[in-house]
Every structure is written in structure tokens, then in C-alpha cells.
Scaffold this active site. Sequence first.
Site, short mmCIF file in Angstrom:
data_model
loop_
_atom_site.label_atom_id
_atom_site.label_comp_id
_atom_site.label_asym_id
_atom_site.label_seq_id
_atom_site.Cartn_x
_atom_site.Cartn_y
_atom_site.Cartn_z
N CYS A 101 1.06 -1.25 0.02
CA CYS A 101 0.05 0.02 -0.22
C CYS A 101 1.09 1.22 0.10
O CYS A 101 1.93 1.14 0.75
CB CYS A 101 -1.07 0.10 1.30
SG CYS A 101 -2.09 -1.17 1.27
N ILE A 102 0.44 2.29 -0.50
CA ILE A 102 1.28 3.64 -0.73
C ILE A 102 0.26 4.62 -0.33
O ILE A 102 -0.95 4.46 -0.82
CB ILE A 102 1.85 3.79 -1.97
CG1 ILE A 102 2.58 5.00 -2.08
CG2 ILE A 102 0.85 3.60 -3.11
CD1 ILE A 102 3.72 5.40 -3.35
N LEU A 103 0.62 5.58 0.45
CA LEU A 103 -0.19 6.69 0.68
C LEU A 103 0.51 8.05 1.01
O LEU A 103 1.68 7.95 1.67
CB LEU A 103 -1.01 6.49 2.17
CG LEU A 103 -1.73 7.56 2.69
CD1 LEU A 103 -2.78 7.85 1.78
CD2 LEU A 103 -2.09 7.26 3.97
N ARG A 137 0.63 15.84 -4.38
CA ARG A 137 1.08 16.50 -5.50
C ARG A 137 1.99 17.43 -5.14
O ARG A 137 2.20 18.48 -5.87
CB ARG A 137 -0.31 17.68 -5.88
CG ARG A 137 -1.58 16.95 -6.46
CD ARG A 137 -1.41 15.95 -7.26
NE ARG A 137 -1.15 16.33 -8.76
CZ ARG A 137 -1.99 16.74 -9.84
NH1 ARG A 137 -3.02 16.79 -9.49
NH2 ARG A 137 -1.39 17.29 -10.87
N LYS A 138 2.93 16.88 -4.37
CA LYS A 138 4.20 17.85 -4.06
C LYS A 138 5.57 16.60 -4.49
O LYS A 138 6.50 17.00 -4.31
CB LYS A 138 4.47 18.16 -2.52
CG LYS A 138 3.38 19.26 -2.19
CD LYS A 138 3.57 19.34 -0.76
CE LYS A 138 2.34 19.90 -0.15
NZ LYS A 138 2.24 21.37 -0.20
N GLY A 148 4.72 11.16 -3.63
CA GLY A 148 4.33 9.66 -4.17
C GLY A 148 5.51 9.25 -4.91
O GLY A 148 5.52 8.16 -4.94
N LYS A 149 5.79 10.04 -5.86
CA LYS A 149 6.75 9.61 -6.92
C LYS A 149 8.22 9.15 -5.90
O LYS A 149 8.82 8.23 -6.31
CB LYS A 149 7.20 10.85 -7.69
CG LYS A 149 6.23 10.93 -8.86
CD LYS A 149 6.59 12.21 -9.59
CE LYS A 149 5.18 12.86 -9.88
NZ LYS A 149 5.21 14.17 -10.22
N GLU A 197 1.34 -4.07 -5.44
CA GLU A 197 0.33 -5.15 -5.41
C GLU A 197 -0.95 -4.67 -6.04
O GLU A 197 -1.32 -3.24 -6.01
CB GLU A 197 -0.03 -5.14 -3.78
CG GLU A 197 -0.96 -6.20 -3.32
CD GLU A 197 -1.37 -6.63 -1.93
OE1 GLU A 197 -0.27 -6.70 -1.28
OE2 GLU A 197 -2.34 -6.50 -1.57
N SER A 229 -5.40 2.08 -7.19
CA SER A 229 -6.41 2.95 -7.20
C SER A 229 -6.23 3.83 -8.24
O SER A 229 -5.16 3.68 -8.95
CB SER A 229 -6.30 3.89 -5.87
OG SER A 229 -5.01 4.64 -6.17
N1 ACO Z 1 -5.25 14.45 -9.99
C1 ACO Z 1 -4.70 14.19 -11.07
N2 ACO Z 1 -3.47 13.82 -11.10
C2 ACO Z 1 -3.06 13.26 -9.82
C3 ACO Z 1 -3.59 13.41 -8.79
C4 ACO Z 1 -4.98 14.03 -8.79
N3 ACO Z 1 -5.42 14.52 -7.82
N4 ACO Z 1 -2.69 12.87 -7.67
C5 ACO Z 1 -1.63 12.51 -8.42
N5 ACO Z 1 -1.76 12.65 -9.48
C6 ACO Z 1 -0.60 12.24 -10.78
C7 ACO Z 1 -0.03 13.36 -11.21
O1 ACO Z 1 0.42 12.82 -12.54
C8 ACO Z 1 1.20 13.48 -10.46
O2 ACO Z 1 2.02 14.18 -11.14
P1 ACO Z 1 2.37 15.60 -11.15
O3 ACO Z 1 1.69 16.37 -9.76
O4 ACO Z 1 3.62 15.99 -11.60
O5 ACO Z 1 1.31 16.00 -12.15
C9 ACO Z 1 1.36 12.07 -10.05
O6 ACO Z 1 0.34 11.44 -9.97
C10 ACO Z 1 2.16 11.59 -8.63
O7 ACO Z 1 2.10 12.95 -7.94
P2 ACO Z 1 2.97 12.81 -6.68
O8 ACO Z 1 2.99 14.29 -6.07
O9 ACO Z 1 4.48 12.42 -6.85
O10 ACO Z 1 2.02 11.87 -5.76
P3 ACO Z 1 1.17 12.09 -4.22
O11 ACO Z 1 2.39 12.58 -3.25
O12 ACO Z 1 0.06 13.06 -4.69
O13 ACO Z 1 0.96 10.47 -3.91
C11 ACO Z 1 -0.45 9.02 -4.08
C12 ACO Z 1 0.36 9.78 -4.76
C13 ACO Z 1 0.35 8.14 -3.17
C14 ACO Z 1 -1.23 7.65 -5.06
C15 ACO Z 1 -1.67 9.47 -3.43
O14 ACO Z 1 -2.52 10.37 -4.32
C16 ACO Z 1 -2.51 9.00 -2.45
O15 ACO Z 1 -2.04 8.71 -1.25
N6 ACO Z 1 -3.76 8.59 -2.59
C17 ACO Z 1 -4.69 7.81 -1.93
C18 ACO Z 1 -4.23 6.51 -1.57
C19 ACO Z 1 -4.15 5.54 -2.82
O16 ACO Z 1 -4.87 5.70 -3.79
N7 ACO Z 1 -2.85 4.91 -2.95
C20 ACO Z 1 -2.67 3.89 -4.02
C21 ACO Z 1 -3.25 2.83 -3.85
S1 ACO Z 1 -2.65 1.47 -4.77
C22 ACO Z 1 -1.66 0.59 -3.96
O17 ACO Z 1 -1.49 1.11 -2.81
C23 ACO Z 1 -0.61 -0.15 -4.65
#
Ligand code: ACO
Length: 439
Positions: free
Chosen positions: A305-307, A314-315, A318-319, A339, A343
Site C-alpha cells: 500500500c502507498i499513501l 501533489r508535491k 508519491g513519486k 500489489e 487505485s
Molecule cells: N489528480 C490528477 N493527477 C494526480 C492526482 C490528482 N488528484 N494525484 C496524483 N496525480 C498524478 C499526477 O500525474 C502526479 O504528478 P504531477 O503532480 O507531476 O502531475 C502524479 O500522479 C504523482 O504525484 P505525486 O505528487 O508524486 O504523488 P502524491 O504525493 O500526490 O501521491 C498517491 C500519490 C500516493 C497515489 C496519493 O494520491 C495517495 O495517497 N492517494 C490515496 C491512496 C491511494 O490511492 N494509494 C494508491 C493505492 S494503490 C496501492 O496502494 C498499491
Amino acid sequence: MGSIDAPTFTQNGSDATVAADGPPPPVPDSAIMTMEKTLEADSSRKRRFGILPLEVGTRVMCRWRDGKYHPVKVIERRKMHIGGVNDYEYYVHYTEFNRRLDEWVKLEQLDLESVEAVVDEKVEDKVTSLKMTRHQKRKIDETHVEGHEELDAASLREHEEFTKVKNIATIELGRYEIETWYFSPFPPEYNDSLKLYFCEFCLNFMKRKEQLQRHMRKCDLKHPPGDEIYRSGTLSMFEVDGKKNKVYGQNLCYLAKLFLDHKTLYYDVDLFLFYVLCECDDRGCHMVGYFSKEKHSEESYNLACILTLPPYQRKGYGKFLIAFSYELSKKEGKVGTPERPLSDLGLLSYRGYWTRVLLDILKKHKGNISIKELSDMTAIKAEDILTTLQSLELIQYRKGQHVICADPKVLDRHLKAAGRGGLEVDVSKLIWTPYKEQG
Ligand code: ACO
Ligand code: ZN
């Protein structure tokens, strides 16, 4: 790139369709027309009362926070403490949006003229295609993604029924008050609280602010328990062993589930390592996000899981977390994959990461390169490389072989579309040995 939760959260109601509670139509001049109108209004009122309270399953238009009307499905209803027989609040799912935007709404937000015939369906239409891996089944979970085993309808119904309404509306964590996205299975004694207060360091949660304040005076943690395995500037990563820090692991899972829809409820945190990313200052190390990883994965999962917590999204964190998970795989000498199911946000983040990493290599590389070589260099599983390159239409099948077509202009266009690279993992700052090698 815009938010996938668009339309935006503006409160502008000016362009909203006139709803049941909107202004009445202008009075026509002719007496006959007036009579017709009265009859019409009368039947409309009768119809409205006839359908109230709305049944669970009803589809209707609902005014959202953007001031516009969107189709919803009624998931649940509850009687308001004060009010008449028809005074209910409705928990609705906006069918165009992700479940994280489900919410309680008042009758005034619903356009009763748009009520469709009542549909008595407890479970989404997709039931029959809902599937899960054996592995996830073991951990009591379900998925909305194809390619997994069937989940029997009864277990799904039970899960949907149990998790359909968010139980905790907001949490306080460190400096932030955060609106939650999904149901999380907190112990029953917490289910009458709309808000929970978390200690940002040990992640213990409480029902009242005073309890948290008392706790903060006693709690001596200033960072997650476990080993600090990475530090670069103000960013630190801690590795927490679920077996050694069971309560912390469980607390983290309760917290994370508030933002993860179809994800595992960990009864067995022992089997996982948690990588907790923190921003550090003189008050301590504040969690911004985490990922979990099975100690031993038969399916070559390198991330469960990743969160990223909503205030930090969006900072680029996540990457960073994704890149970090692959750096660990490289150290293990293995390929890895997240896994499933991913989402919507998970998939976007992974697609972006895979695209950037692979296309960066293709751009610099001279001569032929195979998927196997790309996989060895990046620790990205071959299937993920193939699907990424295929989705970018960079793969051709020639003479029984997959061939990568890497026109620099096309690569640049895709790289541009994949967005910013985010925070870099400085591998020289990672001090870590794979789990199996520890004691
Ligand atoms: N709308 C559109 N694009 C988005 C959004 C959004 N709300 N959030 C992320 N993205 C895309 C963008 O392309 C973004 O890159 P950009 O900002 O350069 O355009 C890219 O994803 C990742 O951006 P980061 O800032 O690196 O990621 P962030 O810190 O926001 O984390 C994460 C991404 C972990 C998926 C976050 O959205 C999150 O925690 N979501 C809730 C939990 C979740 O869904 N986790 C993944 C489940 S799957 C698994 O666990 C295996
Ligand atoms: Zn604490």
C-alpha cells in the site's frame, strides 16, 4: 495536469440548474395557463411527497460543492433528530466521481424532479466482474480490477454493506485537520466519533482533544519507531517492522484505510515492513506518507500500500515513495511490482513513474535494448514495462518479437506529458540491508 476530482471545488451556485428548492416559475398572464400551472405544481408536489423519504438505491441529481448538479445514487439514509417524517439526510455516491467524494447531503440539495425509478440494488452493477487475488482474499479484501479471481457476491455484498458509509469524517494529525475519504474499521468504541485525534508520532488515536493533549505531554516519541534508513536534507525515511512495532503498524493501517478504498485490512502486520517518510524539523519528524511491503512476497510485490497524506499530496512525495520502493528492490537484486488493484491515483502515479524512468533510459541509450535489460536496470517488472511501452504505442511485434521503437521526438512528447519528475531519491544516503539478511 488538472485534478482528477474535477470539477473544481468552487462554491459558485450561480450557474446551477434550478432545483426543487429554486425560484418558482414566472406567473403566466392567461387564467387558463395559471390553472394548468397550478395543477402541474400540485401533481409535482404530490409526486414529491409520494417518493419521500427516498429509498436507498434511488438515482437522482444532487447539487455538489461546485454548485452544479451531478447524478448520484442514494447509498444510505438517516433520520434527522429534529424534523418531520420526511426529514432525512442521504448518503450519496456521485456516480461520475470516485467513492472518496461520497457524502451526507440534505434534501434541499437533491432535485426531486429528476428522481429515476427506484432501483433496489445494494451492490454496484459491477458485482459480477469484481475479483480478487487469493492472496488478498486471505487478507480479507476485494478488488475492482480484472485479472483476479472471482469474489463471491455474498462476501462482496457483506463488505460493501459494511464499508458503504464513511464512519470517521475528519482526523487531526499534527498541524492538520484532514477530511477522510473512506471507511476504516476502527474498533467499535470509536464508531460514534465523527472526528479522531491522532498522535502524529506513535499514531495512537483518541476520541477527544483533551485526551490527545494529555497524551502529547507523556508521549516520548518524536519520530516513527524503527530505524532511520535514509536522510537527505529535511527528509527522512524510517523502516518499521510490523512484528516489533505491532501497535504502531495497526494504527498506521487504520489511518491509511481512511484514504485507501479497496485495500487490505492488516490483521497480520507482523508480515510487513512499513517505510514511513517524514519531514523533519526541530519539533520532530512529521509523517507525510508511507508504503508497506511484505517481508516475503511470492508474487514479487515490492509495495503493498502507498499513501501520501492529503495535505502533502501533489508535491512529488508519491513519486519519491515509488522510486524508493524500486531502490530497495535493486538492493535486493530483484524486480518488483506494486500489489494490485491500483487505485485511480495509484495508477496515475505509477504510470507517470514508469514512463519517466523508462523513457529517460531509452533517450540516453545508444543501440538496441531489450525489455529484460530495462527490467534489470530499473527493477521494474517486465510486464509493467511492456504495458507502459504498449500504452505509449512504443512497442511493435515483429517476427515473433517485441521491438521498442524509440523516436527521440516521440519520447520527448511522452516525457513532457508524464509531468514533473518529483523528488529524487539520493541512493548514496540509503543505508539499508534487505530483510532476510537482518539477524
Ligand atoms: N489528480 C490528477 N493527477 C494526480 C492526482 C490528482 N488528484 N494525484 C496524483 N496525480 C498524478 C499526477 O500525474 C502526479 O504528478 P504531477 O503532480 O507531476 O502531475 C502524479 O500522479 C504523482 O504525484 P505525486 O505528487 O508524486 O504523488 P502524491 O504525493 O500526490 O501521491 C498517491 C500519490 C500516493 C497515489 C496519493 O494520491 C495517495 O495517497 N492517494 C490515496 C491512496 C491511494 O490511492 N494509494 C494508491 C493505492 S494503490 C496501492 O496502494 C498499491
Ligand atoms: Zn504518541
